[in-house]
Design a protein around this motif. Structure first.
Motif, PDB file in Angstrom:
ATOM      1  N   LEU A  99      -5.115  -3.389  -1.512  1.00 34.06           N
ATOM      2  CA  LEU A  99      -4.394  -2.116  -1.335  1.00 34.06           C
ATOM      3  C   LEU A  99      -5.048  -1.003  -2.156  1.00 34.06           C
ATOM      4  O   LEU A  99      -5.190   0.130  -1.682  1.00 34.06           O
ATOM      5  CB  LEU A  99      -2.932  -2.292  -1.742  1.00 34.06           C
ATOM      6  CG  LEU A  99      -2.072  -3.175  -0.831  1.00 34.06           C
ATOM      7  CD1 LEU A  99      -0.677  -3.348  -1.422  1.00 34.06           C
ATOM      8  CD2 LEU A  99      -1.984  -2.582   0.570  1.00 34.06           C
ATOM      9  N   MET A 100      -5.448  -1.328  -3.393  1.00 34.83           N
ATOM     10  CA  MET A 100      -6.096  -0.321  -4.230  1.00 34.83           C
ATOM     11  C   MET A 100      -7.477   0.040  -3.698  1.00 34.83           C
ATOM     12  O   MET A 100      -7.894   1.202  -3.749  1.00 34.83           O
ATOM     13  CB  MET A 100      -6.188  -0.797  -5.673  1.00 34.83           C
ATOM     14  CG  MET A 100      -4.892  -0.688  -6.463  1.00 34.83           C
ATOM     15  SD  MET A 100      -4.199   1.002  -6.490  1.00 34.83           S
ATOM     16  CE  MET A 100      -5.550   1.930  -7.218  1.00 34.83           C
ATOM     17  N   LEU A 101      -8.203  -0.942  -3.168  1.00 35.93           N
ATOM     18  CA  LEU A 101      -9.509  -0.653  -2.571  1.00 35.93           C
ATOM     19  C   LEU A 101      -9.353   0.272  -1.357  1.00 35.93           C
ATOM     20  O   LEU A 101     -10.164   1.179  -1.156  1.00 35.93           O
ATOM     21  CB  LEU A 101     -10.191  -1.961  -2.155  1.00 35.93           C
ATOM     22  CG  LEU A 101     -10.804  -2.790  -3.290  1.00 35.93           C
ATOM     23  CD1 LEU A 101     -11.200  -4.171  -2.773  1.00 35.93           C
ATOM     24  CD2 LEU A 101     -12.011  -2.084  -3.899  1.00 35.93           C
ATOM     25  N   ALA A 102      -8.305   0.042  -0.570  1.00 32.28           N
ATOM     26  CA  ALA A 102      -8.065   0.891   0.593  1.00 32.28           C
ATOM     27  C   ALA A 102      -7.681   2.312   0.182  1.00 32.28           C
ATOM     28  O   ALA A 102      -8.047   3.288   0.846  1.00 32.28           O
ATOM     29  CB  ALA A 102      -6.963   0.284   1.462  1.00 32.28           C
ATOM     30  N   ALA A 103      -6.962   2.427  -0.944  1.00 32.71           N
ATOM     31  CA  ALA A 103      -6.523   3.750  -1.397  1.00 32.71           C
ATOM     32  C   ALA A 103      -7.564   4.458  -2.249  1.00 32.71           C
ATOM     33  O   ALA A 103      -7.455   5.672  -2.484  1.00 32.71           O
ATOM     34  CB  ALA A 103      -5.220   3.612  -2.197  1.00 32.71           C
ATOM     35  N   ALA A 104      -8.578   3.724  -2.717  1.00 32.80           N
ATOM     36  CA  ALA A 104      -9.570   4.275  -3.648  1.00 32.80           C
ATOM     37  C   ALA A 104     -10.228   5.562  -3.163  1.00 32.80           C
ATOM     38  O   ALA A 104     -10.403   6.505  -3.958  1.00 32.80           O
ATOM     39  CB  ALA A 104     -10.626   3.222  -3.968  1.00 32.80           C
ATOM     40  N   PRO A 105     -10.626   5.676  -1.882  1.00 29.83           N
ATOM     41  CA  PRO A 105     -11.271   6.927  -1.443  1.00 29.83           C
ATOM     42  C   PRO A 105     -10.383   8.158  -1.576  1.00 29.83           C
ATOM     43  O   PRO A 105     -10.878   9.278  -1.526  1.00 29.83           O
ATOM     44  CB  PRO A 105     -11.604   6.646   0.031  1.00 29.83           C
ATOM     45  CG  PRO A 105     -11.677   5.161   0.130  1.00 29.83           C
ATOM     46  CD  PRO A 105     -10.631   4.666  -0.821  1.00 29.83           C
ATOM     47  N   PHE A 106      -9.093   7.940  -1.764  1.00 28.21           N
ATOM     48  CA  PHE A 106      -8.154   9.064  -1.845  1.00 28.21           C
ATOM     49  C   PHE A 106      -7.616   9.286  -3.261  1.00 28.21           C
ATOM     50  O   PHE A 106      -7.305  10.419  -3.643  1.00 28.21           O
ATOM     51  CB  PHE A 106      -6.968   8.820  -0.896  1.00 28.21           C
ATOM     52  CG  PHE A 106      -7.370   8.493   0.509  1.00 28.21           C
ATOM     53  CD1 PHE A 106      -7.756   9.499   1.397  1.00 28.21           C
ATOM     54  CD2 PHE A 106      -7.402   7.181   0.954  1.00 28.21           C
ATOM     55  CE1 PHE A 106      -8.134   9.200   2.693  1.00 28.21           C
ATOM     56  CE2 PHE A 106      -7.780   6.862   2.254  1.00 28.21           C
ATOM     57  CZ  PHE A 106      -8.154   7.875   3.125  1.00 28.21           C
ATOM     58  N   VAL A 107      -7.510   8.208  -4.065  1.00 25.69           N
ATOM     59  CA  VAL A 107      -6.862   8.338  -5.373  1.00 25.69           C
ATOM     60  C   VAL A 107      -7.782   8.009  -6.544  1.00 25.69           C
ATOM     61  O   VAL A 107      -7.397   8.229  -7.700  1.00 25.69           O
ATOM     62  CB  VAL A 107      -5.610   7.425  -5.449  1.00 25.69           C
ATOM     63  CG1 VAL A 107      -4.602   7.807  -4.379  1.00 25.69           C
ATOM     64  CG2 VAL A 107      -5.991   5.949  -5.333  1.00 25.69           C
ATOM     65  N   ALA A 108      -8.961   7.471  -6.285  1.00 27.22           N
ATOM     66  CA  ALA A 108      -9.852   7.047  -7.382  1.00 27.22           C
ATOM     67  C   ALA A 108     -11.224   7.697  -7.252  1.00 27.22           C
ATOM     68  O   ALA A 108     -12.258   7.032  -7.348  1.00 27.22           O
ATOM     69  CB  ALA A 108      -9.981   5.526  -7.391  1.00 27.22           C
ATOM     70  N   ILE A 109     -11.242   9.003  -7.025  1.00 25.19           N
ATOM     71  CA  ILE A 109     -12.502   9.704  -6.768  1.00 25.19           C
ATOM     72  C   ILE A 109     -12.937  10.584  -7.939  1.00 25.19           C
ATOM     73  O   ILE A 109     -13.885  11.353  -7.825  1.00 25.19           O
ATOM     74  CB  ILE A 109     -12.380  10.570  -5.496  1.00 25.19           C
ATOM     75  CG1 ILE A 109     -11.195  11.537  -5.617  1.00 25.19           C
ATOM     76  CG2 ILE A 109     -12.220   9.686  -4.268  1.00 25.19           C
ATOM     77  CD1 ILE A 109     -11.057  12.477  -4.436  1.00 25.19           C
ATOM     78  N   SER A 110     -12.242  10.477  -9.068  1.00 24.72           N
ATOM     79  CA  SER A 110     -12.615  11.277 -10.232  1.00 24.72           C
ATOM     80  C   SER A 110     -13.964  10.834 -10.785  1.00 24.72           C
ATOM     81  O   SER A 110     -14.369   9.675 -10.601  1.00 24.72           O
ATOM     82  CB  SER A 110     -11.541  11.141 -11.327  1.00 24.72           C
ATOM     83  OG  SER A 110     -10.271  11.534 -10.844  1.00 24.72           O
TER      84      SER A 110
END
Length: 316
Positions: free
Chosen positions: A194-205
């Motif tokens: 789930l975190m890998l799927a969300a990474a492009p949106f929430v982990a781009i800093s």
């Protein structure tokens, strides 16, 4: 055997207590979402290795995976994100103190969601004492900055998620009788996906890696989110759930001590006082709940059960 369990209990307290220190250090070069992503991916990898070595078969039924996905969200993704975000604004030691409210939140959710759960007046008093301790830790009379209050609220929201997750596990997953390592592997693995799927949106800093950051996130995942689950399972099996739950008394002590020694954090007088009040309330709840459970078991025990118990004692 007892000595081995004692060592695992101590390691469990250290691992979970130190998690808040490792989160704080990880935030030196990563965003909260990136810390959680690294934690879940490394934790899932560690558990996958453990499951393979112990030859644990993962569940295949879609309904089980659906339940474990809900658990992954409530027990891993959301609370991990909330604690990581909160530690941008509060000390790691304070976050570990708030983590100690998890049993209180769990009991509160259980009273609402599980019809069989009942508390005596003393147990309800324990809940009241525990939440009074939360108010002491929060210290509303000090007029804390808005960001600090929001961060403390996020910590309480995280432990509320833990409470929901534990009750959900008890109601929908525990009755299935699945091996704990297999359940935990799927749970953390789904959280990682789930975190890998969300990474492009929430982990781009932007990322600023250092050996401290990399080591902290790796230990946080492998030890705090991987090995710790196995140790906890062994302690529960050997000592029982009530005794195993006393690890919650030690994790804030470890978290606060590491925050002071390693990070130079300062402790306000109301934080340890409030923590002690929370632990007192939790002890009252656990003692009354445990006594009530023993009475129910004694009431429902058959003569055959008593005979088997005597035979077991003699056999030992």
């Amino acid at each position: 055997m007892r000595g081995k369990l004692t060592v695992q209990f101590a390691l469990l307290a250290l691992a979970w207590g130190a998690s808040f220190l490792f989160i704080k250090i990880g935030l030196e070069g990563l965003s909260p979402a990136q810390v959680v992503l690294g934690r879940l991916v490394t934790g899932a990898a560690a558990l996958a290795v453990i499951a393979a070595v112990t030859r644990q078969r993962l569940p295949r039924e879609p309904v089980v995976w659906a339940h474990l996905t809900a658990v992954a969200v409530l027990l891993c993704v959301v609370p991990f994100l909330l604690f990581a975000w909160a530690e941008q604004h509060v000390d790691s030691g304070l976050a570990s103190i708030y983590n100690a409210t998890t049993p209180l939140m769990t009991m509160l959710v259980a009273l609402v969601a599980l019809p069989g759960e009942r508390l005596t007046r003393s147990g309800l008093a324990g809940l009241a004492v525990g939440f009074a301790g939360v108010l002491v830790v929060l210290a509303p009379w000090q007029g804390s900055a808005e960001g600090t209050l929001a961060a403390q609220a996020a910590c309480l929201a995280a432990t509320s998620c833990y409470g929901l997750a534990f009750v959900y596990l008890r109601r929908f997953v525990s009755p299935l009788g699945l091996p704990t390592v297999a359940v935990t592997t799927v749970q953390v693995g789904v959280g990682a996906v789930l975190m890998l799927a969300a990474a492009p949106f929430v982990a781009i800093s932007p990322v600023q890696l250092s050996w401290r950051v990399v080591l902290s996130v790796t230990v946080l995942g492998v030890v705090g989110t991987g090995l710790a689950y196995v140790w906890n399972t062994n302690v529960v099996a050997g000592w029982g759930a009530t005794t195993a739950a006393t690890v919650t008394y030690l994790t804030p002590v470890v978290g606060v001590a590491l925050g002071i020694v390693v990070l130079g954090e300062r402790l306000s007088w109301h934080e340890p006082v409030g923590a002690l009040v929370v632990l007192l309330g939790m002890a009252l709840v656990q003692r009354r709940t445990g006594a009530a459970t023993q009475r129910r078991r004694a009431k429902n025990r058959t003569p055959q059960d008593s005979q088997r118990r005597r035979e077991t004692v003699v056999g030992d």
